[in-house]
Design a protein around this motif. Sequence first.
Motif, PDB file in Angstrom:
ATOM      1  N   ARG A   1       0.858  -1.193   0.000  1.00 30.46           N
ATOM      2  CA  ARG A   1       0.000   0.000   0.000  1.00 30.46           C
ATOM      3  C   ARG A   1       0.890   1.237   0.000  1.00 30.46           C
ATOM      4  NH1 ARG A   1      -5.348  -0.275   0.601  1.00 30.46           N
ATOM      5  NH2 ARG A   1      -6.243  -2.346   0.991  1.00 30.46           N
ATOM      6  N   PHE A   2       0.347   2.335  -0.554  1.00 29.89           N
ATOM      7  CA  PHE A   2       1.175   3.512  -0.787  1.00 29.89           C
ATOM      8  C   PHE A   2       0.514   4.766  -0.220  1.00 29.89           C
ATOM      9  CE2 PHE A   2       1.949   0.331  -3.980  1.00 29.89           C
ATOM     10  CZ  PHE A   2       3.330   0.284  -4.061  1.00 29.89           C
ATOM     11  N   PRO A   3       1.334   5.694   0.288  1.00 28.44           N
ATOM     12  CA  PRO A   3       0.771   6.981   0.702  1.00 28.44           C
ATOM     13  C   PRO A   3       0.204   7.716  -0.502  1.00 28.44           C
ATOM     14  CG  PRO A   3       3.164   7.056   0.698  1.00 28.44           C
ATOM     15  CD  PRO A   3       2.790   5.633   0.461  1.00 28.44           C
ATOM     16  N   VAL A   4      -0.730   8.599  -0.247  1.00 29.34           N
ATOM     17  CA  VAL A   4      -1.390   9.339  -1.326  1.00 29.34           C
ATOM     18  C   VAL A   4      -1.175  10.840  -1.130  1.00 29.34           C
ATOM     19  CG1 VAL A   4      -3.553   9.800  -2.538  1.00 29.34           C
ATOM     20  CG2 VAL A   4      -3.160   7.552  -1.506  1.00 29.34           C
ATOM     21  N   VAL A   5      -0.716  11.490  -2.187  1.00 33.00           N
ATOM     22  CA  VAL A   5      -0.574  12.942  -2.210  1.00 33.00           C
ATOM     23  C   VAL A   5      -1.694  13.502  -3.077  1.00 33.00           C
ATOM     24  CG1 VAL A   5       0.895  14.891  -2.813  1.00 33.00           C
ATOM     25  CG2 VAL A   5       1.932  12.761  -1.974  1.00 33.00           C
ATOM     26  N   TYR A   6      -2.522  14.347  -2.496  1.00 32.48           N
ATOM     27  CA  TYR A   6      -3.593  15.003  -3.245  1.00 32.48           C
ATOM     28  C   TYR A   6      -3.083  16.353  -3.719  1.00 32.48           C
ATOM     29  CZ  TYR A   6      -6.603  11.292  -1.619  1.00 32.48           C
ATOM     30  OH  TYR A   6      -7.149  10.045  -1.395  1.00 32.48           O
ATOM     31  N   LEU A   7      -3.051  16.528  -5.045  1.00 33.95           N
ATOM     32  CA  LEU A   7      -2.491  17.725  -5.669  1.00 33.95           C
ATOM     33  C   LEU A   7      -3.610  18.674  -6.074  1.00 33.95           C
ATOM     34  CD1 LEU A   7       0.137  15.959  -7.972  1.00 33.95           C
ATOM     35  CD2 LEU A   7       0.572  17.078  -5.782  1.00 33.95           C
ATOM     36  N   PHE A   8      -3.636  19.853  -5.477  1.00 37.51           N
ATOM     37  CA  PHE A   8      -4.679  20.841  -5.742  1.00 37.51           C
ATOM     38  C   PHE A   8      -4.117  21.921  -6.664  1.00 37.51           C
ATOM     39  CE2 PHE A   8      -6.044  19.628  -1.211  1.00 37.51           C
ATOM     40  CZ  PHE A   8      -6.760  18.541  -1.692  1.00 37.51           C
ATOM     41  N   HIS A   9      -4.743  22.070  -7.823  1.00 39.14           N
ATOM     42  CA  HIS A   9      -4.258  23.027  -8.828  1.00 39.14           C
ATOM     43  C   HIS A   9      -4.653  24.450  -8.469  1.00 39.14           C
ATOM     44  CE1 HIS A   9      -8.300  23.516 -10.520  1.00 39.14           C
ATOM     45  NE2 HIS A   9      -8.429  22.189 -10.507  1.00 39.14           N
ATOM     46  N   GLY A  10      -4.055  25.405  -9.180  1.00 33.39           N
ATOM     47  CA  GLY A  10      -4.361  26.812  -8.934  1.00 33.39           C
ATOM     48  C   GLY A  10      -5.574  27.270  -9.716  1.00 33.39           C
ATOM     49  N   SER A  11      -5.810  28.569  -9.698  1.00 31.81           N
ATOM     50  CA  SER A  11      -6.916  29.174 -10.439  1.00 31.81           C
ATOM     51  C   SER A  11      -6.431  30.461 -11.105  1.00 31.81           C
ATOM     52  CB  SER A  11      -8.087  29.479  -9.505  1.00 31.81           C
ATOM     53  OG  SER A  11      -9.153  30.074 -10.211  1.00 31.81           O
ATOM     54  N   PRO A  12      -6.548  30.563 -12.445  1.00 31.27           N
ATOM     55  CA  PRO A  12      -7.083  29.576 -13.382  1.00 31.27           C
ATOM     56  C   PRO A  12      -6.232  28.300 -13.378  1.00 31.27           C
ATOM     57  CG  PRO A  12      -6.846  31.730 -14.437  1.00 31.27           C
ATOM     58  CD  PRO A  12      -6.110  31.795 -13.152  1.00 31.27           C
ATOM     59  N   GLY A  13      -6.902  27.182 -13.615  1.00 34.34           N
ATOM     60  CA  GLY A  13      -6.152  25.950 -13.661  1.00 34.34           C
ATOM     61  C   GLY A  13      -7.042  24.725 -13.755  1.00 34.34           C
ATOM     62  N   ILE A  14      -6.413  23.600 -14.104  1.00 36.15           N
ATOM     63  CA  ILE A  14      -7.072  22.300 -14.224  1.00 36.15           C
ATOM     64  C   ILE A  14      -6.077  21.241 -13.744  1.00 36.15           C
ATOM     65  CG2 ILE A  14      -8.671  22.879 -16.099  1.00 36.15           C
ATOM     66  CD1 ILE A  14      -6.633  21.808 -18.083  1.00 36.15           C
ATOM     67  N   PRO A  15      -6.543  20.020 -13.442  1.00 42.63           N
ATOM     68  CA  PRO A  15      -5.612  18.975 -12.975  1.00 42.63           C
ATOM     69  C   PRO A  15      -4.445  18.707 -13.920  1.00 42.63           C
ATOM     70  CG  PRO A  15      -7.874  18.302 -12.580  1.00 42.63           C
ATOM     71  CD  PRO A  15      -7.950  19.566 -13.384  1.00 42.63           C
ATOM     72  N   LEU A  16      -4.683  18.856 -15.219  1.00 45.25           N
ATOM     73  CA  LEU A  16      -3.637  18.594 -16.204  1.00 45.25           C
ATOM     74  C   LEU A  16      -2.406  19.464 -15.985  1.00 45.25           C
ATOM     75  CD1 LEU A  16      -3.160  16.824 -18.724  1.00 45.25           C
ATOM     76  CD2 LEU A  16      -4.090  18.684 -20.114  1.00 45.25           C
ATOM     77  N   ASP A  17      -2.575  20.634 -15.377  1.00 46.18           N
ATOM     78  CA  ASP A  17      -1.438  21.526 -15.123  1.00 46.18           C
ATOM     79  C   ASP A  17      -0.347  20.827 -14.317  1.00 46.18           C
ATOM     80  OD1 ASP A  17      -2.974  23.434 -16.375  1.00 46.18           O
ATOM     81  OD2 ASP A  17      -3.552  24.464 -14.520  1.00 46.18           O
ATOM     82  N   TRP A  18      -0.756  19.950 -13.416  1.00 46.60           N
ATOM     83  CA  TRP A  18       0.229  19.261 -12.583  1.00 46.60           C
ATOM     84  C   TRP A  18       1.151  18.372 -13.412  1.00 46.60           C
ATOM     85  CZ3 TRP A  18       1.855  20.496  -8.080  1.00 46.60           C
ATOM     86  CH2 TRP A  18       1.025  21.099  -7.142  1.00 46.60           C
ATOM     87  N   TYR A  19       0.660  17.850 -14.533  1.00 47.96           N
ATOM     88  CA  TYR A  19       1.461  16.923 -15.322  1.00 47.96           C
ATOM     89  C   TYR A  19       2.159  17.608 -16.492  1.00 47.96           C
ATOM     90  CZ  TYR A  19      -0.609  13.431 -12.404  1.00 47.96           C
ATOM     91  OH  TYR A  19      -0.975  12.717 -11.292  1.00 47.96           O
ATOM     92  N   ARG A  20       1.653  18.742 -16.918  1.00 53.73           N
ATOM     93  CA  ARG A  20       2.352  19.508 -17.953  1.00 53.73           C
ATOM     94  C   ARG A  20       3.412  20.377 -17.286  1.00 53.73           C
ATOM     95  NH1 ARG A  20      -2.744  21.524 -21.629  1.00 53.73           N
ATOM     96  NH2 ARG A  20      -3.001  22.839 -19.772  1.00 53.73           N
TER      97      ARG A  20
END
Length: 351
Positions: free
Chosen positions: A132-151
């Motif tokens: 089992r693995f720890p989970v990091v919840y990544l909250f994007h900015g505004s303006p923003g979308i989840p994809l920003d974290w990976y781009r």
Amino acid sequence: MGSALSSLVIIGTWFLLVLGALSAICWAGCVWMARRRRAVAVGLGFLAALLMLATAADTVNAHYGYLPRAADVLGLTSWPTASVREVVGPAPRPHPDGAVVHLPIAGVHSGFGTHSALVYVPPQYFTEPDARFPVVYLFHGSPGIPLDWYRAGQAAKTGAALARAGRPAILVAPPLGHGWLDDSECVDRPGERIETYLVEDVLPTVDNLLRAVPDRSGRVFAGISAGGFCALNLGLRHRDLVGTIVDISGLARPTHSGGMTGLFGNRPDLAAVTAANTPESYSATLPPNPPTRVWLSCGLMDFGPLGDIRKMALALYGRPGFTTVLRPRPGGHDFGVWRPALRDGLRWALP
């Protein structure tokens, strides 16, 4: 071709110089051909104008570091991917650098609807079926979308580096609104209950579908800019659910273009609801338990958030039950600060 675009960085000095030089050459050609071949001159002028616009746009892009690679501009995926079936099903094939999946999460309790979170799972997830693995919840900015974290945020690259260092973690980037310009502040407001979505829909879904550590010791809330406020406010409001907060360039109070009425609605308890979502106000009343770790970072030229980050560090440092770290770094309000801050913050946050 896809691999070449994935590795072609378009925010470097040399790329901008090449764009500017090509624009100048086209303008010179346009002038030289003006009295010789008018059609060619018009074509060169049009191309020069496009190159000037591209140079200006990429200069802004380079400043914020928003779309670092050519693949990002073209909407291509430049990170390893897998299907949901590979992640939630038996006997998945190995992924040496981990993989990103689109995980649908229904707003059963929030009424927010079904939206996909972008989830990175480390290579050990595929090779160690009982772990089992720890989970990091990544909250994007505004303006923003989840994809920003990976781009721009290069979360998959960070996740792979953490995994190689023996700190594998699941990274979950959920949507925090209905669109790129939707500034929800991760609160419950009329027509959009994002706090409920995250706490009562996203966390249980991740725990149920993925091999996550299903308690506060294995959860990290991390965010940038408006998402940094989300991580701080939600993390402090739900200390029973999360043990570690990574706040990068977040304010210590809610903000909204329509004011607090625009955020929470016109309600008789508006002042109380606002105060209950203002960490700089309620932090002095927080009890010592359960113990909470808070990592704060911001660019030294990012004056507004920097002031709030330092204010929260002073409020929490030395308080019983809190382990607080302040790590300002050179730079402003952009991914040039946020990428390394996330990397360093997660190195500190993960066991």
